[in-house]
Design an enzyme around this catalytic site. Sequence first.
Site, mmCIF file in Angstrom:
data_model
loop_
_atom_site.group_PDB
_atom_site.id
_atom_site.type_symbol
_atom_site.label_atom_id
_atom_site.label_comp_id
_atom_site.label_asym_id
_atom_site.label_seq_id
_atom_site.Cartn_x
_atom_site.Cartn_y
_atom_site.Cartn_z
ATOM 1 N N LYS A 79 0.840 -1.193 0.000
ATOM 2 C CA LYS A 79 0.000 0.000 0.000
ATOM 3 C C LYS A 79 0.877 1.247 0.000
ATOM 4 C CE LYS A 79 -3.794 1.940 2.809
ATOM 5 N NZ LYS A 79 -4.653 1.653 3.994
ATOM 6 N N SER A 154 -9.274 1.761 3.053
ATOM 7 C CA SER A 154 -8.353 2.516 2.235
ATOM 8 C C SER A 154 -7.321 1.655 1.506
ATOM 9 C CB SER A 154 -7.623 3.541 3.113
ATOM 10 O OG SER A 154 -6.893 2.891 4.150
ATOM 11 N N SER A 178 -9.949 -0.832 7.061
ATOM 12 C CA SER A 178 -9.294 -0.565 5.776
ATOM 13 C C SER A 178 -8.529 -1.728 5.173
ATOM 14 C CB SER A 178 -8.357 0.637 5.906
ATOM 15 O OG SER A 178 -9.080 1.834 5.997
#
Length: 472
Positions: A79, A154, A178
């Site tokens: 990420k 996210s 997330s």
Amino acid sequence: MSSALPSATRIAAAIRDKSVSPLEVARMYLERIERLNPKLNAFVDWQPDRVLQQARAAEKAVMRGDELGSLHGVPLSIKSAIDVAGHRCEAGTRLRAGYVATQDAPLVARLRAAGAVILGVTNTPELLMAWETDNLLYGRTNNPWDLTRTPGGSSGGESAAIAAGLSAGGVGSDGGGSIREPAHFTGICGLKPTPGRIPSTGHFPKSGGPFALLGVVGPMARTVADLKLLFEAMAGPDDGDPCSAPVSLREIGEKELGGVGVGFFEDDGHTPVTVETRLAVTQAANLLSQRGLKVEPFRPDGLEEARQLWWKFFGTAGSMILGPMLCGHESELSPILREFISWTAAEPSHTGDSLLATWLGRDDVRERVLLQMRNYPVLLCPTASIPAFRHGEREWQLEGKTVKYLDAWSYCEWFNLLGFPAMVVPMGRSLEGLPIGVQIVGRPWEEELVLAVASVLEEARGEWSQPPMALA
């Protein structure tokens, strides 16, 4: 390798027995990224030359007969809120546009030490403050099951990449669902560990204060075995994580697992879920029971209180932490982040008294839930009210009630507030054919037990089909 989507575990085994080379594997994944990423917009920074350089080094190690790590030659993604040396770590915001990490976060260094090949970094919403993935730097990420829907947030870029076979696995972060919501939306597995079990050092926004209680980094993959492999490679203390603790890895034996009580609930009595979500939880409970686990209906009291306290940390305190960075840059922010700010601005900022009351309230509800879990150290429940939603949707009608955007993920948010490890395993399908994951939750520092129960469920469930795009 015959399968379009071999697991990370299988790739590592094939490289060890020399039936495939790290270079061949890397080229296969780079080709998939090149072909499919334009539709998904999952990766935001990948550098083929750097990937091939890593793969060549991995191949030489195999040919020399070196001792190989558990992830030797396995291509992973990270990420883009976690430092990867030489890659962008912008967390989806123009305010960090062009920022390139100069060194690896400890968890990335540990993955490399286990032999992993880092493919690149994946998309996020701006400053990670959304349950969908869109920003003004790179735009919107799409779900490989249905491009008109979000892969979540996210860690939505991660989930889309892994589900579509652009990566064999990777790392996300989770302060309010997330990791788990994107895993649920895209039909993969994801683990939110106990804060400090895997170091959050090198993550932006930095883990500190209330964020350190809520936010963690954790593995995402297509199978439970792969998740376990990644978890074991990354776990361990680090001085940069304020919640870090020297907790050793352990194995869960069959006898210990058979004596574990599992409490399951289909909804929280406050926020409704879809019919298919209820069915997925019930089926999971039945499968675990058939495999010899002690499974009974049980829902702890205090969950709604935990959700409200979570927002006082994540929303109210989070807005105060990010406020100085955002002040004067409002015109540069994405619509999703401006929406988040509007929600927090509608409430008063914390005073010393209110922050202290929130902190004490959190400790009180955590104690009460842990006491209730003495007979049920593992919980089984929904991940969210709904499966993957269409881009831009903000409310849904379920059981005659309107479910709002922030409420739909309450099933994840409780366990951030409480600091419990929780993971998602794909279990069912919606009427539209979208994946539905169930959530398995444990007590602090008991990730191994959560993974062991998840492994039993995955085996009982049987093979899980991938999105059509993954087979392209």
